[in-house]
Motif scaffolding. Structure first.
Motif, PDB file in Angstrom:
ATOM      1  N   LEU A   6      70.626  20.026   1.399  1.00 53.65           N
ATOM      2  CA  LEU A   6      69.742  18.866   1.219  1.00 53.65           C
ATOM      3  C   LEU A   6      70.414  17.836   0.315  1.00 53.65           C
ATOM      4  N   LEU A   7      70.299  16.578   0.693  1.00 54.45           N
ATOM      5  CA  LEU A   7      70.795  15.479  -0.140  1.00 54.45           C
ATOM      6  C   LEU A   7      69.612  14.660  -0.636  1.00 54.45           C
ATOM      7  N   LEU A   8      69.477  14.527  -1.940  1.00 54.94           N
ATOM      8  CA  LEU A   8      68.418  13.728  -2.569  1.00 54.94           C
ATOM      9  C   LEU A   8      69.010  12.457  -3.141  1.00 54.94           C
ATOM     10  N   ILE A   9      68.429  11.303  -2.807  1.00 49.52           N
ATOM     11  CA  ILE A   9      68.816  10.026  -3.404  1.00 49.52           C
ATOM     12  C   ILE A   9      67.667   9.608  -4.314  1.00 49.52           C
ATOM     13  N   CYS A  10      67.898   9.568  -5.617  1.00 49.00           N
ATOM     14  CA  CYS A  10      66.807   9.421  -6.585  1.00 49.00           C
ATOM     15  C   CYS A  10      67.089   8.333  -7.622  1.00 49.00           C
ATOM     16  N   GLU A  11      66.015   7.890  -8.250  1.00 46.78           N
ATOM     17  CA  GLU A  11      66.120   7.018  -9.416  1.00 46.78           C
ATOM     18  C   GLU A  11      66.457   7.835 -10.657  1.00 46.78           C
ATOM     19  N   THR A  12      65.869   9.029 -10.758  1.00 42.24           N
ATOM     20  CA  THR A  12      66.118   9.918 -11.896  1.00 42.24           C
ATOM     21  C   THR A  12      66.078  11.367 -11.415  1.00 42.24           C
ATOM     22  N   PHE A  34      71.647  12.743  -6.112  1.00 39.24           N
ATOM     23  CA  PHE A  34      72.360  11.540  -6.536  1.00 39.24           C
ATOM     24  C   PHE A  34      71.403  10.653  -7.328  1.00 39.24           C
ATOM     25  N   VAL A  35      71.767  10.357  -8.556  1.00 45.89           N
ATOM     26  CA  VAL A  35      70.913   9.580  -9.451  1.00 45.89           C
ATOM     27  C   VAL A  35      71.496   8.190  -9.655  1.00 45.89           C
ATOM     28  N   LYS A  36      70.738   7.171  -9.287  1.00 48.28           N
ATOM     29  CA  LYS A  36      71.167   5.779  -9.485  1.00 48.28           C
ATOM     30  C   LYS A  36      71.250   5.465 -10.971  1.00 48.28           C
ATOM     31  N   TYR A  37      72.305   4.758 -11.346  1.00 53.14           N
ATOM     32  CA  TYR A  37      72.588   4.616 -12.779  1.00 53.14           C
ATOM     33  C   TYR A  37      73.342   3.320 -13.032  1.00 53.14           C
ATOM     34  N   GLU A 103      84.438  12.014  -2.376  1.00 52.54           N
ATOM     35  CA  GLU A 103      85.235  12.639  -3.437  1.00 52.54           C
ATOM     36  C   GLU A 103      84.885  14.114  -3.623  1.00 52.54           C
ATOM     37  N   ASN A 104      83.632  14.484  -3.325  1.00 53.21           N
ATOM     38  CA  ASN A 104      83.198  15.857  -3.556  1.00 53.21           C
ATOM     39  C   ASN A 104      82.984  16.651  -2.266  1.00 53.21           C
ATOM     40  N   ASN A 105      83.371  16.063  -1.121  1.00 51.33           N
ATOM     41  CA  ASN A 105      83.239  16.729   0.181  1.00 51.33           C
ATOM     42  C   ASN A 105      81.835  17.308   0.379  1.00 51.33           C
ATOM     43  N   ILE A 106      80.829  16.502   0.093  1.00 49.82           N
ATOM     44  CA  ILE A 106      79.449  16.962   0.160  1.00 49.82           C
ATOM     45  C   ILE A 106      78.950  16.961   1.599  1.00 49.82           C
ATOM     46  N   GLU A 107      78.403  18.086   2.016  1.00 58.30           N
ATOM     47  CA  GLU A 107      77.810  18.221   3.340  1.00 58.30           C
ATOM     48  C   GLU A 107      76.295  18.325   3.213  1.00 58.30           C
ATOM     49  N   PHE A 108      75.578  17.785   4.184  1.00 58.85           N
ATOM     50  CA  PHE A 108      74.119  17.817   4.127  1.00 58.85           C
ATOM     51  C   PHE A 108      73.527  17.769   5.527  1.00 58.85           C
ATOM     52  N   ASP A 109      72.372  18.404   5.667  1.00 56.99           N
ATOM     53  CA  ASP A 109      71.673  18.480   6.947  1.00 56.99           C
ATOM     54  C   ASP A 109      70.380  17.676   6.941  1.00 56.99           C
ATOM     55  N   LEU A 110      69.985  17.195   5.771  1.00 58.69           N
ATOM     56  CA  LEU A 110      68.722  16.478   5.613  1.00 58.69           C
ATOM     57  C   LEU A 110      68.832  15.578   4.394  1.00 58.69           C
ATOM     58  N   ILE A 111      68.258  14.378   4.492  1.00 56.63           N
ATOM     59  CA  ILE A 111      68.267  13.428   3.376  1.00 56.63           C
ATOM     60  C   ILE A 111      66.827  13.151   2.962  1.00 56.63           C
ATOM     61  N   HIS A 112      66.588  13.098   1.652  1.00 59.91           N
ATOM     62  CA  HIS A 112      65.281  12.702   1.122  1.00 59.91           C
ATOM     63  C   HIS A 112      65.518  11.643   0.046  1.00 59.91           C
ATOM     64  N   SER A 113      65.005  10.442   0.292  1.00 56.45           N
ATOM     65  CA  SER A 113      65.137   9.345  -0.674  1.00 56.45           C
ATOM     66  C   SER A 113      63.815   9.118  -1.390  1.00 56.45           C
ATOM     67  N   HIS A 114      63.884   9.024  -2.711  1.00 54.89           N
ATOM     68  CA  HIS A 114      62.703   8.698  -3.517  1.00 54.89           C
ATOM     69  C   HIS A 114      62.724   7.210  -3.857  1.00 54.89           C
ATOM     70  N   GLY A 120      65.893   4.296  -0.673  1.00 54.73           N
ATOM     71  CA  GLY A 120      65.510   4.424   0.726  1.00 54.73           C
ATOM     72  C   GLY A 120      66.496   3.723   1.653  1.00 54.73           C
ATOM     73  N   TYR A 121      66.998   2.582   1.213  1.00 54.18           N
ATOM     74  CA  TYR A 121      67.993   1.848   2.002  1.00 54.18           C
ATOM     75  C   TYR A 121      69.264   2.683   2.159  1.00 54.18           C
ATOM     76  N   VAL A 122      69.695   3.305   1.079  1.00 53.56           N
ATOM     77  CA  VAL A 122      70.882   4.170   1.135  1.00 53.56           C
ATOM     78  C   VAL A 122      70.648   5.307   2.120  1.00 53.56           C
ATOM     79  N   GLY A 123      69.468   5.922   2.044  1.00 59.09           N
ATOM     80  CA  GLY A 123      69.141   6.997   2.974  1.00 59.09           C
ATOM     81  C   GLY A 123      69.172   6.535   4.419  1.00 59.09           C
TER      82      GLY A 123
END
Length: 392
Positions: A6-12, A34-37, A103-114, A120-123
């Motif tokens: 699972l890949l999470l795109i989050c504010e925090t 992934f935390v936006k910063y 850079e980290n060769n991250i694999e994912f089968d599902l994305i969840h953006s908060h 959400g745009y990134v997702g």
């Protein structure tokens, strides 16, 4: 789902975004968060800048009790806090996220953006590139405010929501906002929740002693960012009325933000420094002690999605005094659990606080009501959405 990533795109990665993520960890092989910063905010770690404190990396990530299969990454974006800059964040955020993935060769089968923007745009863009399902959670201002600011924003948010395979939102009020847009993606209302192993009833006197609070005073508590939408100035105005009738009250305001100095001046100018204390930011793990030390919790917001602190308050068996905004009246439907008033009206707020201070509340009844809002119950429903998408 145990073999999926699972890949999470989050504010925090803190409280209301962290808690359900942690509970879902045992259903996945690996979770990347992934935390936006904004690196500019790091200056607040060395210089007192209330407007930036909540945005520095220390306060954006909480690794307490993090499950071992969750990896947290900062995705840096430099920008100034202006609307024009905020509109441009989508592609900047996307580039930062893609760099970390590569850079980290991250694999994912599902994305969840908060939040719909910019996470959400990134997702949405990652879904197009990698052809994996996308879930977007629309929390608050990102759905009740952003799409209605102008046509450009509306088109951006509509694109994001229509790119998703499933939308989660935290209140019927938010759903009404989505229904005003040209969006065809299925939506489910899942309110925010609370961690019942952290927020539960404790002995009030012991909590007061631990925090060095006056034992004989009625404690009024507020927790939230010191921003205009949280309505703190109306709470201060209400306290000015309340202390005319009783002096055994102390209002504690926990939080940081750009209005800190403005609110302190308002307190001082009204001679309320004995009755209202701004205590700054406190660790999330300490908030249950403050809630249990209080007699009632007050949140005078001008708008909301569905505030997490409301559920945390109820989980501790404390009455919630709030405003008829967002998803709040969908939760506080009985005077057994709290009282509501109009937003932006300090006189009516003062009346509700006075009534609440005199009322005998049934803490057990409040806790029993809060049971269904435990994060573990909310996480189970999120898991069902994930399972549905991964099976299709």
């Amino acid at each position: 789902m145990g073999k999926n990533n699972l890949l999470l795109i989050c504010e925090t990665y803190t409280n209301f975004q962290k808690d359900p993520i942690d509970l879902l960890a045992n259903h996945f092989n690996n979770i990347s968060v992934f935390v936006k910063y904004n690196p500019i905010a790091e200056i607040s770690r060395y210089i007192s800048l209330p407007a930036l404190i909540q945005h520095n990396s220390k306060n954006k990530i909480d690794l307490t009790n993090k499950p071992p299969n969750i990896n947290v990454f900062l995705t840096p974006i430099f920008y100034m806090p202006f609307d024009s800059q905020y509109k441009a964040l989508g592609n900047k955020h996307l580039k930062s996220v893609e760099k970390v993935i590569e850079e980290n060769n991250i694999e994912f089968d599902l994305i969840h953006s908060h939040f719909t923007w910019p996470c959400g745009y990134v997702g949405a863009k990652l879904r197009e590139k990698y052809n994996v399902p996308l879930v977007i959670t629309a929390h608050g201002f990102d759905i009740y405010k952003l799409p209605f600011k102008d046509m450009d924003w509306q088109q951006k948010i509509q694109y994001v929501l229509n790119s998703a395979d499933y939308i989660i939102t935290v209140s019927k009020n938010n759903l009404d906002c989505i229904n005003k847009l040209n969006v065809n993606t299925p939506v489910k209302i899942l309110p925010n929740g609370y961690k019942d192993d952290l927020f539960y009833p404790m002995n009030q006197l012991q909590c007061k002693r631990k925090l060095n609070l006056p034992l004989n005073n009625k404690i009024i508590l507020n927790v939230g960012n010191l921003s205009e939408v949280k309505g703190h100035k109306y709470l201060i105005e209400a306290m000015k009325e309340i202390v005319k009738f009783r002096k055994d009250v102390l209002c504690i305001i926990i939080g940081e933000g750009k209005l800190r100095n403005t609110l302190q001046r308002q307190i001082n100018n009204n001679g309320l420094s004995k009755f209202i204390k701004l205590v700054g930011r406190r660790p999330h793990s300490e908030i249950p002690i403050w809630i249990n030390a209080c007699d009632l919790f007050v949140l005078p917001s001008l708008n909301e999605g569905n505030p997490t602190v409301m559920f945390e308050c109820l989980g501790c068996g404390k009455p919630f005094i709030g405003t008829n905004v967002g998803g709040v009246p969908e939760i506080i439907k009985s005077n057994d659990h709290g009282l509501l008033t109009d937003a932006g009206n300090s006189h009516k707020l003062a009346e509700k606080i006075k009534t609440a201070l005199d009322k005998k509340w049934d803490g057990k009844k409040i806790v029993n009501y809060a049971e269904k809002y435990k994060w573990k119950n909310i996480a189970e429903e999120i898991q069902q959405i994930y399972c549905h998408l991964l099976q299709n």
